[in-house]
Design an enzyme around this catalytic site. Structure first.
Site, PDB file in Angstrom:
ATOM      1  N   SER A 148       0.839  -1.195   0.000  1.00 30.86           N
ATOM      2  CA  SER A 148       0.000   0.000   0.000  1.00 30.86           C
ATOM      3  C   SER A 148       0.877   1.249   0.000  1.00 30.86           C
ATOM      4  O   SER A 148       1.658   1.423  -0.935  1.00 30.86           O
ATOM      5  CB  SER A 148      -0.955  -0.068   1.196  1.00 30.86           C
ATOM      6  N   ASP A 224     -10.083  -5.741  -2.993  1.00 30.76           N
ATOM      7  CA  ASP A 224      -9.466  -4.690  -2.181  1.00 30.76           C
ATOM      8  C   ASP A 224     -10.391  -3.478  -2.177  1.00 30.76           C
ATOM      9  O   ASP A 224     -10.724  -2.947  -3.244  1.00 30.76           O
ATOM     10  CB  ASP A 224      -8.099  -4.333  -2.777  1.00 30.76           C
ATOM     11  N   HIS A 256      -7.342  -6.031   1.338  1.00 27.67           N
ATOM     12  CA  HIS A 256      -6.147  -5.197   1.556  1.00 27.67           C
ATOM     13  C   HIS A 256      -5.371  -5.627   2.804  1.00 27.67           C
ATOM     14  O   HIS A 256      -4.378  -4.998   3.159  1.00 27.67           O
ATOM     15  CB  HIS A 256      -6.601  -3.737   1.709  1.00 27.67           C
TER      16      HIS A 256
END
Lengths: 278, 278
Positions: A148, A224, A256
């Site tokens: 991320s 996600d 995620h």
């Protein structure tokens, strides 16, 4: 450069350590974790950097990442830095996506962040020197990955330093921060409103501006909830135009979380280990 | 028996779930986790129970246990219950080793614990029925393991129910709680001062009193700081006298943490899976 040992635990035949030091880059104490796999005395081992995402410290991947078995099998050192400076006297913001825990791997130029938020210098310069001095690391064999915000960090650091990392991968990276809310908030806050200055901290922009990597492995879950912040489609387009061999795997049903990361971690470690073998 | 889904995440091709339900045994809401590996539609899968140690909830092993890859490969459901009732109106104690987070897998008879602390009934009766009703579990193929206080739970529950579990293992179990401070405090507090009543909740005493298992796998770190509470030596002696085939592995350099557990988790899952195969 003095290192304080916070903890060391035997794991998968090696040692999972957590260490603290006074950082010159950030002007704060910084904590990071290092897993050193079992190895012969005197050996010098390849290194895999893992940069973490929003709200994380070194601890999230250290506890939940499930990298140690693969690192022990492949003989790879795994390094997990923190995501920002922390502590009293360090600027912060109540939001989860800005301030402490959200350093975005930049050297801030704007008030009130500039005095301590120097995560680019910390990750690119200070921490590698510390690792080289204190661990059995072969700094000629480094790979980098992240999740991320940390995937953004891994991609941008590697694109700016193409000779340093033999291999680069990412889990659900923020691929084009200059074009999404998370990135616009962070880059304007830390670097100011001149968007040209953001391009050195945006993987898609760096590729558009000529930065190159020989290849790239990216996993992202198709469930996600942050796909609009990650924009793997923009990374795919930029790599296609630039001729970068991107392997982008949209993993069906994955989100995620560290349940996603841990599922594919061993594959990433193995992918890096192949490329870091002597 | 209604089940509320707290979370479900795709992991290693299966689903890691966390669920909550109103427990009749404890009179409280109880939370537990279940990993269901990838499987063919209509399949009925073997089950491995994992009982956790002092201070833990379902979450510790769920996040740090590194069991999912092995469970996915072997097709085993992994169940992680909580370690006590919790919440307002439930008795507690400020110590880490008594009260909430420290149920010791007994049905308390003493005040103030008796109204809610019924972890024996919960784990032996109520939760298995719930699992059978809601998950693709073959309850004819169950194994059980656990860590520390949960190793105590796994051993004593299996010794009292020898026909239920095809296989039993433990990580650093409290093998003789009636003879060590953790156990003396908990068993006297929950069950009163009559030590004869403790013997049904003490693996070594159960074996001395005639309970039998065909075999037993136990790992314990030789750097575990709690060896005086665990007393693997007493388990070893009791098994030798009783003719129980104990494989006791003293793992060099390992401590009491999830770094120890996660290192050997896949071996335990594989060991159970072999014994649970049709």
């Amino acid at each position: 450069m003095t290192l304080t040992t916070v903890s060391e635990n035997r794991a998968f035949g090696g040692v999972q350590g957590v260490y603290r030091h006074a950082s010159a880059a950030t002007g704060t104490d910084m904590t990071f974790s290092v897993y050193v796999p079992p190895h012969a005395a005197g050996a010098s081992l390849p290194v895999l950097w893992y940069l973490s995402g929003l709200t994380c410290t070194h601890a999230n991947v250290t506890e939940k990442g499930e990298f140690r078995r693969a690192c022990a099998e492949a003989g790879v050192i795994f390094i997990a830095p923190d995501t920002s400076p922390r502590g009293e006297g360090v600027a912060d913001d109540p939001a989860y996506d800005f301030g402490q825990g959200a350093g975005f791997y930049v050297d801030a130029t704007e008030a009130p962040w500039a005095p301590h938020f120097a995560m680019r210098s910390y990750i690119e310069d200070e921490l590698p020197a510390l690792i080289a001095a204190h661990f059995p690391a072969d700094m000629a064999r480094q790979g980098i990955t992240g999740h991320s915000m940390g995937g953004h960090g891994a991609l941008t650091i590697a694109l700016r330093n193409p000779d340093r990392y033999a291999c680069v991968s990412a889990f659900a990276p923020i691929a084009a921060p200059g074009q999404v809310p998370w990135g616009e908030k962070a880059l304007s806050g830390y670097l100011g409103d001149d968007r040209h200055l953001w391009r050195a901290h945006d993987a898609v922009a760096l590729i558009e501006d000529g930065a190159r990597l020989p290849e790239l492995l990216v996993d992202v879950g198709d469930a996600d909830p942050f796909l609009e912040q990650l924009r793997p489609d923009l990374l795919e387009a930029a790599c296609a135009t630039a001729g970068i061999a991107l392997t982008l795997r949209r993993q069906p049903g994955y989100d995620h979380s560290y349940y996603f990361i841990s599922t594919f971690m061993a594959e990433h470690v193995g992918w890096h280990a192949e490329r870091l073998a002597r």
